[in-house]
Design a protein around this motif. Structure first.
Motif, PDB file in Angstrom:
ATOM      1  N   LYS A  42      36.346  48.149  40.035  1.00  0.00           N
ATOM      2  CA  LYS A  42      35.361  48.022  38.963  1.00  0.00           C
ATOM      3  C   LYS A  42      34.880  49.391  38.522  1.00  0.00           C
ATOM      4  O   LYS A  42      34.733  50.302  39.327  1.00  0.00           O
ATOM      5  CB  LYS A  42      34.162  47.194  39.435  1.00  0.00           C
ATOM      6  CG  LYS A  42      34.518  45.758  39.721  1.00  0.00           C
ATOM      7  CD  LYS A  42      33.304  44.963  40.137  1.00  0.00           C
ATOM      8  CE  LYS A  42      33.712  43.534  40.452  1.00  0.00           C
ATOM      9  NZ  LYS A  42      32.600  42.716  40.852  1.00  0.00           N
ATOM     10  N   SER A  43      34.618  49.504  37.225  1.00  0.00           N
ATOM     11  CA  SER A  43      34.063  50.726  36.663  1.00  0.00           C
ATOM     12  C   SER A  43      32.581  50.811  37.013  1.00  0.00           C
ATOM     13  O   SER A  43      31.878  49.806  37.031  1.00  0.00           O
ATOM     14  CB  SER A  43      34.230  50.722  35.142  1.00  0.00           C
ATOM     15  OG  SER A  43      33.527  51.785  34.569  1.00  0.00           O
ATOM     16  N   PHE A  44      32.106  52.012  37.274  1.00  0.00           N
ATOM     17  CA  PHE A  44      30.688  52.195  37.591  1.00  0.00           C
ATOM     18  C   PHE A  44      29.813  52.108  36.348  1.00  0.00           C
ATOM     19  O   PHE A  44      28.720  51.582  36.390  1.00  0.00           O
ATOM     20  CB  PHE A  44      30.456  53.553  38.276  1.00  0.00           C
ATOM     21  CG  PHE A  44      31.075  53.648  39.623  1.00  0.00           C
ATOM     22  CD1 PHE A  44      30.613  52.870  40.677  1.00  0.00           C
ATOM     23  CD2 PHE A  44      32.135  54.496  39.851  1.00  0.00           C
ATOM     24  CE1 PHE A  44      31.190  52.945  41.926  1.00  0.00           C
ATOM     25  CE2 PHE A  44      32.721  54.584  41.100  1.00  0.00           C
ATOM     26  CZ  PHE A  44      32.251  53.811  42.136  1.00  0.00           C
ATOM     27  N   LEU A  45      30.305  52.612  35.225  1.00  0.00           N
ATOM     28  CA  LEU A  45      29.482  52.713  34.030  1.00  0.00           C
ATOM     29  C   LEU A  45      29.724  51.614  33.011  1.00  0.00           C
ATOM     30  O   LEU A  45      28.859  51.338  32.191  1.00  0.00           O
ATOM     31  CB  LEU A  45      29.717  54.071  33.362  1.00  0.00           C
ATOM     32  CG  LEU A  45      29.440  55.283  34.258  1.00  0.00           C
ATOM     33  CD1 LEU A  45      29.824  56.556  33.529  1.00  0.00           C
ATOM     34  CD2 LEU A  45      27.985  55.313  34.679  1.00  0.00           C
ATOM     35  N   ALA A  46      30.867  51.000  33.040  1.00  0.00           N
ATOM     36  CA  ALA A  46      31.195  49.978  32.049  1.00  0.00           C
ATOM     37  C   ALA A  46      31.573  48.688  32.760  1.00  0.00           C
ATOM     38  O   ALA A  46      31.821  48.668  33.951  1.00  0.00           O
ATOM     39  CB  ALA A  46      32.343  50.454  31.167  1.00  0.00           C
ATOM     40  N   ASP A  47      31.603  47.622  31.981  1.00  0.00           N
ATOM     41  CA  ASP A  47      31.970  46.320  32.527  1.00  0.00           C
ATOM     42  C   ASP A  47      33.487  46.145  32.417  1.00  0.00           C
ATOM     43  O   ASP A  47      33.965  45.303  31.665  1.00  0.00           O
ATOM     44  CB  ASP A  47      31.220  45.217  31.780  1.00  0.00           C
ATOM     45  CG  ASP A  47      31.395  43.862  32.431  1.00  0.00           C
ATOM     46  OD1 ASP A  47      31.649  43.824  33.650  1.00  0.00           O
ATOM     47  OD2 ASP A  47      31.288  42.845  31.727  1.00  0.00           O
ATOM     48  N   LYS A  48      34.218  46.980  33.158  1.00  0.00           N
ATOM     49  CA  LYS A  48      35.669  46.964  33.125  1.00  0.00           C
ATOM     50  C   LYS A  48      36.203  46.831  34.543  1.00  0.00           C
ATOM     51  O   LYS A  48      35.576  47.278  35.491  1.00  0.00           O
ATOM     52  CB  LYS A  48      36.220  48.245  32.517  1.00  0.00           C
ATOM     53  CG  LYS A  48      35.826  48.480  31.091  1.00  0.00           C
ATOM     54  CD  LYS A  48      36.408  49.773  30.582  1.00  0.00           C
ATOM     55  CE  LYS A  48      35.997  50.012  29.143  1.00  0.00           C
ATOM     56  NZ  LYS A  48      36.561  51.265  28.635  1.00  0.00           N
ATOM     57  N   GLN A  49      37.389  46.222  34.654  1.00  0.00           N
ATOM     58  CA  GLN A  49      38.084  46.138  35.929  1.00  0.00           C
ATOM     59  C   GLN A  49      39.535  46.512  35.724  1.00  0.00           C
ATOM     60  O   GLN A  49      40.146  46.136  34.727  1.00  0.00           O
ATOM     61  CB  GLN A  49      38.008  44.726  36.510  1.00  0.00           C
ATOM     62  CG  GLN A  49      36.626  44.340  36.976  1.00  0.00           C
ATOM     63  CD  GLN A  49      36.656  43.049  37.768  1.00  0.00           C
ATOM     64  OE1 GLN A  49      37.434  42.901  38.683  1.00  0.00           O
ATOM     65  NE2 GLN A  49      35.796  42.129  37.398  1.00  0.00           N
ATOM     66  N   TRP A  50      40.057  47.256  36.668  1.00  0.00           N
ATOM     67  CA  TRP A  50      41.466  47.613  36.677  1.00  0.00           C
ATOM     68  C   TRP A  50      42.084  47.092  37.955  1.00  0.00           C
ATOM     69  O   TRP A  50      41.387  46.768  38.906  1.00  0.00           O
ATOM     70  CB  TRP A  50      41.645  49.125  36.588  1.00  0.00           C
ATOM     71  CG  TRP A  50      41.007  49.696  35.363  1.00  0.00           C
ATOM     72  CD1 TRP A  50      41.465  49.616  34.079  1.00  0.00           C
ATOM     73  CD2 TRP A  50      39.776  50.408  35.292  1.00  0.00           C
ATOM     74  NE1 TRP A  50      40.594  50.246  33.217  1.00  0.00           N
ATOM     75  CE2 TRP A  50      39.553  50.744  33.938  1.00  0.00           C
ATOM     76  CE3 TRP A  50      38.826  50.810  36.228  1.00  0.00           C
ATOM     77  CZ2 TRP A  50      38.448  51.445  33.515  1.00  0.00           C
ATOM     78  CZ3 TRP A  50      37.728  51.509  35.803  1.00  0.00           C
ATOM     79  CH2 TRP A  50      37.535  51.816  34.461  1.00  0.00           C
ATOM     80  N   ILE A  51      43.385  47.017  37.990  1.00  0.00           N
ATOM     81  CA  ILE A  51      44.089  46.538  39.172  1.00  0.00           C
ATOM     82  C   ILE A  51      44.856  47.695  39.795  1.00  0.00           C
ATOM     83  O   ILE A  51      45.637  48.368  39.116  1.00  0.00           O
ATOM     84  CB  ILE A  51      45.070  45.396  38.823  1.00  0.00           C
ATOM     85  CG1 ILE A  51      44.322  44.187  38.286  1.00  0.00           C
ATOM     86  CG2 ILE A  51      45.921  45.022  40.037  1.00  0.00           C
ATOM     87  CD1 ILE A  51      43.404  43.502  39.273  1.00  0.00           C
ATOM     88  N   ALA A  52      44.592  47.927  41.089  1.00  0.00           N
ATOM     89  CA  ALA A  52      45.366  48.889  41.871  1.00  0.00           C
ATOM     90  C   ALA A  52      46.445  48.103  42.595  1.00  0.00           C
ATOM     91  O   ALA A  52      46.155  47.100  43.252  1.00  0.00           O
ATOM     92  CB  ALA A  52      44.466  49.617  42.862  1.00  0.00           C
ATOM     93  N   LEU A  53      47.691  48.537  42.463  1.00  0.00           N
ATOM     94  CA  LEU A  53      48.825  47.828  43.025  1.00  0.00           C
ATOM     95  C   LEU A  53      49.580  48.753  43.974  1.00  0.00           C
ATOM     96  O   LEU A  53      49.903  49.883  43.618  1.00  0.00           O
ATOM     97  CB  LEU A  53      49.755  47.369  41.905  1.00  0.00           C
ATOM     98  CG  LEU A  53      50.933  46.495  42.293  1.00  0.00           C
ATOM     99  CD1 LEU A  53      51.220  45.515  41.183  1.00  0.00           C
ATOM    100  CD2 LEU A  53      52.166  47.291  42.592  1.00  0.00           C
ATOM    101  N   GLU A  54      49.824  48.267  45.177  1.00  0.00           N
ATOM    102  CA  GLU A  54      50.593  49.029  46.155  1.00  0.00           C
ATOM    103  C   GLU A  54      51.816  48.225  46.558  1.00  0.00           C
ATOM    104  O   GLU A  54      51.717  47.031  46.822  1.00  0.00           O
ATOM    105  CB  GLU A  54      49.747  49.324  47.383  1.00  0.00           C
ATOM    106  CG  GLU A  54      48.591  50.262  47.107  1.00  0.00           C
ATOM    107  CD  GLU A  54      47.804  50.573  48.360  1.00  0.00           C
ATOM    108  OE1 GLU A  54      48.416  51.057  49.333  1.00  0.00           O
ATOM    109  OE2 GLU A  54      46.593  50.296  48.362  1.00  0.00           O
ATOM    110  N   TYR A  55      52.955  48.898  46.580  1.00  0.00           N
ATOM    111  CA  TYR A  55      54.192  48.249  47.003  1.00  0.00           C
ATOM    112  C   TYR A  55      54.938  49.080  48.041  1.00  0.00           C
ATOM    113  O   TYR A  55      56.087  48.811  48.353  1.00  0.00           O
ATOM    114  CB  TYR A  55      55.104  47.951  45.810  1.00  0.00           C
ATOM    115  CG  TYR A  55      55.518  49.171  45.017  1.00  0.00           C
ATOM    116  CD1 TYR A  55      56.680  49.869  45.333  1.00  0.00           C
ATOM    117  CD2 TYR A  55      54.753  49.617  43.958  1.00  0.00           C
ATOM    118  CE1 TYR A  55      57.061  50.989  44.614  1.00  0.00           C
ATOM    119  CE2 TYR A  55      55.128  50.720  43.225  1.00  0.00           C
ATOM    120  CZ  TYR A  55      56.279  51.405  43.555  1.00  0.00           C
ATOM    121  OH  TYR A  55      56.640  52.504  42.829  1.00  0.00           O
ATOM    122  N   GLY A  56      54.264  50.109  48.580  1.00  0.00           N
ATOM    123  CA  GLY A  56      54.880  50.979  49.578  1.00  0.00           C
ATOM    124  C   GLY A  56      55.231  52.343  49.021  1.00  0.00           C
ATOM    125  O   GLY A  56      55.874  53.144  49.697  1.00  0.00           O
TER     126      GLY A  56
END
Length: 117
Positions: A43-57
């Protein structure tokens, strides 16, 4: 019939022209062929936004390299982590497990592990 086929071909070409390929650290999501991945919503600290962190190795030099991005290297916004899980279903993954990671003393965040179908 020829006009219908031609019209369908034009529409398909225009649709593909505007399509954006999602990637993580330069690797297209369609080119990731691993059995398991994990995603988490950031989640963004300043805005109402969400991003996805993706790990596959993959090797990660900077945490920002984990974000799903478009062809213009702009982070894609998601409504929630489940929105990201649903997006990954289009790439052949299904929900396998969920666990939480501790962010700070009082806050936990769910991490979703997905398995290739």
């Amino acid at each position: 019939m020829k006009k219908l086929t031609l019209a369908a071909a034009v529409v398909a070409c225009l649709g593909l022209f505007n399509a954006k390929a999602q990637n993580v650290n330069g690797m297209k999501l369609t080119d990731i062929h691993v059995d398991y991945i994990q995603i988490r919503a950031i989640k963004s600290f300043l805005a109402d936004k969400q991003w996805i962190a993706l790990e596959y190795g993959q090797k990660v030099g900077d945490f920002s390299e984990l974000y799903i991005r478009d062809d213009n290297d702009k982070k894609l916004e998601f409504n929630s982590a489940i929105d990201g899980v649903n997006k990954m279903k289009n790439y052949g993954y299904e929900l396998f497990s969920v666990y939480t990671e501790q962010i700070d003393k009082d806050t936990n965040r769910p991490v979703y592990v997905l398995k290739r179908k």
